[in-house]
Enzyme design. Structure first.
Site, PDB file in Angstrom:
ATOM      1  N   GLY A 255      -1.715  -2.333  -4.278  1.00  0.00           N
ATOM      2  CA  GLY A 255      -0.403  -2.870  -3.954  1.00  0.00           C
ATOM      3  C   GLY A 255       0.709  -1.880  -3.714  1.00  0.00           C
ATOM      4  N   PRO A 298      -6.184   0.945  -4.555  1.00  0.00           N
ATOM      5  CG  PRO A 298      -5.988   3.262  -4.175  1.00  0.00           C
ATOM      6  CD  PRO A 298      -6.625   2.250  -5.103  1.00  0.00           C
ATOM      7  N   GLY A 299      -5.270   0.254  -1.183  1.00  0.00           N
ATOM      8  CA  GLY A 299      -5.798   0.103   0.174  1.00  0.00           C
ATOM      9  C   GLY A 299      -4.810   0.725   1.145  1.00  0.00           C
ATOM     10  NE  ARG A 300       0.552  -2.439   2.334  1.00  0.00           N
ATOM     11  CZ  ARG A 300       0.557  -3.563   3.071  1.00  0.00           C
ATOM     12  NH1 ARG A 300       0.847  -3.499   4.346  1.00  0.00           N
ATOM     13  NH2 ARG A 300       0.298  -4.721   2.514  1.00  0.00           N
ATOM     14  NE  ARG A 336       0.313  -5.181   7.904  1.00  0.00           N
ATOM     15  CZ  ARG A 336       1.554  -4.875   7.649  1.00  0.00           C
ATOM     16  NH1 ARG A 336       2.247  -4.201   8.523  1.00  0.00           N
ATOM     17  NH2 ARG A 336       2.109  -5.242   6.523  1.00  0.00           N
ATOM     18  CE1 TYR A 340       0.439 -11.288   6.025  1.00  0.00           C
ATOM     19  CE2 TYR A 340       0.025  -9.377   7.402  1.00  0.00           C
ATOM     20  CZ  TYR A 340      -0.429 -10.359   6.557  1.00  0.00           C
ATOM     21  OH  TYR A 340      -1.756 -10.401   6.246  1.00  0.00           O
ATOM     22  CB  CYS A 367      -1.943 -17.908  25.972  1.00  0.00           C
ATOM     23  SG  CYS A 367      -2.494 -17.120  27.469  1.00  0.00           S
TER      24      CYS A 367
HETATM   25  N1  LLP Z   1      -6.912  -5.428  -4.846  1.00  0.00           N
HETATM   26  C1  LLP Z   1      -6.842  -6.742  -4.594  1.00  0.00           C
HETATM   27  C2  LLP Z   1      -7.443  -7.686  -5.540  1.00  0.00           C
HETATM   28  C3  LLP Z   1      -6.195  -7.197  -3.423  1.00  0.00           C
HETATM   29  O1  LLP Z   1      -6.121  -8.498  -3.186  1.00  0.00           O
HETATM   30  C4  LLP Z   1      -5.620  -6.256  -2.530  1.00  0.00           C
HETATM   31  C5  LLP Z   1      -4.963  -6.695  -1.304  1.00  0.00           C
HETATM   32  C6  LLP Z   1      -5.737  -4.887  -2.845  1.00  0.00           C
HETATM   33  C7  LLP Z   1      -6.366  -4.514  -4.010  1.00  0.00           C
HETATM   34  C8  LLP Z   1      -5.176  -3.807  -1.960  1.00  0.00           C
HETATM   35  O2  LLP Z   1      -3.798  -3.898  -1.835  1.00  0.00           O
HETATM   36  P1  LLP Z   1      -3.005  -2.731  -1.082  1.00  0.00           P
HETATM   37  O3  LLP Z   1      -3.089  -1.486  -1.927  1.00  0.00           O
HETATM   38  O4  LLP Z   1      -3.604  -2.527   0.234  1.00  0.00           O
HETATM   39  O5  LLP Z   1      -1.628  -3.257  -1.018  1.00  0.00           O
HETATM   40  N2  LLP Z   1      -2.865  -8.218   5.215  1.00  0.00           N
HETATM   41  C9  LLP Z   1      -1.682  -7.894   4.446  1.00  0.00           C
HETATM   42  C10 LLP Z   1      -2.016  -7.354   3.076  1.00  0.00           C
HETATM   43  C11 LLP Z   1      -2.920  -8.236   2.267  1.00  0.00           C
HETATM   44  C12 LLP Z   1      -3.288  -7.666   0.945  1.00  0.00           C
HETATM   45  C13 LLP Z   1      -4.359  -8.448   0.275  1.00  0.00           C
HETATM   46  N3  LLP Z   1      -4.830  -7.907  -0.945  1.00  0.00           N
HETATM   47  C14 LLP Z   1      -0.821  -6.933   5.247  1.00  0.00           C
HETATM   48  O6  LLP Z   1      -1.200  -6.594   6.365  1.00  0.00           O
HETATM   49  O7  LLP Z   1       0.242  -6.543   4.798  1.00  0.00           O
END
Ligand code: LLP
Length: 438
Positions: A255, A298-300, A336, A340, A367
């Site tokens: 997150g 972490p992802g983003r 995105r 969002y 479209c």
């Molecule tokens: N762990 C869990 C259980 C999650 O649901 C998520 C993201 C993460 C980790 C990773 O979160 P991050 O570090 O990436 O914030 N599609 C949306 C974001 C959806 C996030 C869903 N869960 C966007 O493009 O902003």
């Protein structure tokens, strides 16, 4: 004759970005993006391996003082080559489906041992596959799921290590679609109900209550909510220990947000190293003296700014007072902004010489009126055939693509130093129709 003054050396950039102009042409590290577009076509995702590794290293450094595992959230970008790159640098993975499990297996089999499985709707076959793979931890999101996990573990003769994903009822100040930590959200189990569920679960010899997990949302810029959530989790762990459970893991979820703002202000406003340090300090504060092994998802933060979407301008048209720049990428390639109202910086491949600008909507060919990348954006003048780059698209870009409007998905390139590698070829008409039966 006036004395030549030595130019001041540029300040050391706090936030090294992989996408930068060299001789007025935009590059990704050493690779010239115009040349890549000529060779591979557009729309095209381009990633910097160096930046991905750099971001992972920032996390490793920030959490070095305590035992931890970084379980990269596969959903952010699930391309096999990127998973392999991260796995080889020691990352584990946070998965939410059997498909993501399969990706980890394919990318780097030994990493299965460092997989945590999250998600509110795990199916029997997915649980079975994860049990067979002997993953590290199931993050269980309901009592019913826990019953199913126990039943499947018994059927397969495996003991399932699990954590309850608790809902700490913490407000995360992010977009409502990606906020998850309040009781009104579908995620997790009410933290107040958790203790009783652990007590019941401990009676099953097929369940090992090994941890507690939490995830409060995504793109969270302030770190206080993370500290608040972990404070609650830590106090639950203390109770669980008192109840005799052997809790070894605390999963703090993902997150951590990034700066999608204009590049000019980025370095000053957002220093990723400082941001991770602040985040680590907040988690540490929440954990106090809690010794459990920390899992991070972490992802983003790892992948967003390492990637960008390269697209070509097809047409520029005026409707009344409005100007539209129509690109060959659409909402199916990067959803995105449509989903969002997310902001992505857009810059031309050729560094603009003058100061003149254009105010336009940058839109795709799909479209739908929602198919836009930016509205009323001020950018240097562009004309048909020009290339432009949508920045910070490495996370939730390619992984959220679709074939809507029967558009083949873009190709992906990974820049690794001097080497440019196609990590996913562009989809063909054959790919598009392959699963269908006439
Ligand atoms: N762990 C869990 C259980 C999650 O649901 C998520 C993201 C993460 C980790 C990773 O979160 P991050 O570090 O990436 O914030 N599609 C949306 C974001 C959806 C996030 C869903 N869960 C966007 O493009 O902003």
């Amino acid at each position: 004759m006036s004395k030549k003054i030595a130019p001041t050396p540029p300040p050391i950039e706090a936030n090294p970005r992989p996408f930068a102009y060299r001789n007025r042409l935009l590059h990704c590290d050493g690779a010239d993006l115009a040349a890549l577009a000529a060779e591979h076509g557009t729309p095209l995702y381009v990633y910097s391996a160096r930046q991905i590794s750099h971001r992972l290293q920032l996390f490793k450094d920030a959490f070095a003082p305590r035992p931890h595992t970084i379980c990269y959230a596969v959903k952010a970008n699930s391309s096999l080559a990127i998973l392999r790159l991260l796995a080889k640098q020691g990352a584990g993975f946070d998965i939410v489906s059997g498909g993501e499990l399969e990706r980890v297996r394919k990318a780097h089999k030994p990493a299965l041992k460092k997989v945590v499985f999250s998600g509110v709707g795990k199916q029997t076959w997915e649980i079975d596959a994860a049990l067979e793979a002997d993953i590290l931890l199931f993050n269980v999101e309901s009592e019913a799921e826990l019953h199913l996990l126990a039943a499947r573990a018994e059927a397969l003769g495996k003991v399932a290590r699990f954590a309850l994903r608790v809902n700490p009822d913490v407000f995360a100040e992010t977009h409502p679609y990606i906020s998850t930590g309040l009781n009104e959200h579908k995620f997790g189990i009410d933290i107040k109900a958790a203790r009783a569920i652990y007590r019941k679960a401990a009676k099953s010899r097929w369940l090992d209550p090994a941890g507690v997990s939490v995830h409060i949302g995504s793109q969270i810029r302030k770190v206080d909510p993370f500290a608040a959530a972990l404070t609650r989790v830590t106090s639950l762990i203390a109770d669980l220990r008192r109840d005799g459970h052997n809790i070894r893991y605390v999963d703090a979820g993902g997150g951590l947000g990034i700066d999608y703002g204009p590049r000019a202000s980025t370095s000053a406003a957002f220093d990723p190293a400082k941001q991770v340090a602040k985040y680590a300090a907040a988690l540490t504060k929440g954990l106090g003296t809690e010794p459990a092994h920390l899992l991070l998802e972490p992802g983003r933060f790892i992948i967003a700014q390492a990637g960008a979407l390269l697209t070509r301008v097809l047409y520029v048209k005026k409707n009344g007072t409005k100007t539209f720049v129509i690109t060959d990428a659409g909402m199916n390639d990067l959803i995105r902004p449509a989903l969002y109202h997310a902001h992505h910086e857009i810059i031309p491949i050729k560094q603009p010489a003058g100061k003149s600008t254009l105010t336009a909507d940058i839109v795709g060919p799909v479209c739908e009126s929602g198919d836009f990348f930016a509205r009323d954006r001020i950018l240097p003048p562009v004309k048909p055939n020009d290339l432009i780059l949508l920045l910070d698209a490495g996370a939730y870009g390619m992984s959220q693509t679709s074939n809507y409007n029967s558009r083949p998905r873009p190709a992906e390139l990974l820049i690794e130093g001097d080497i440019t590698r196609i990590i996913r070829r562009r989809e063909t008409m054959r790919d598009l129709l392959a699963p269908e039966i006439l």
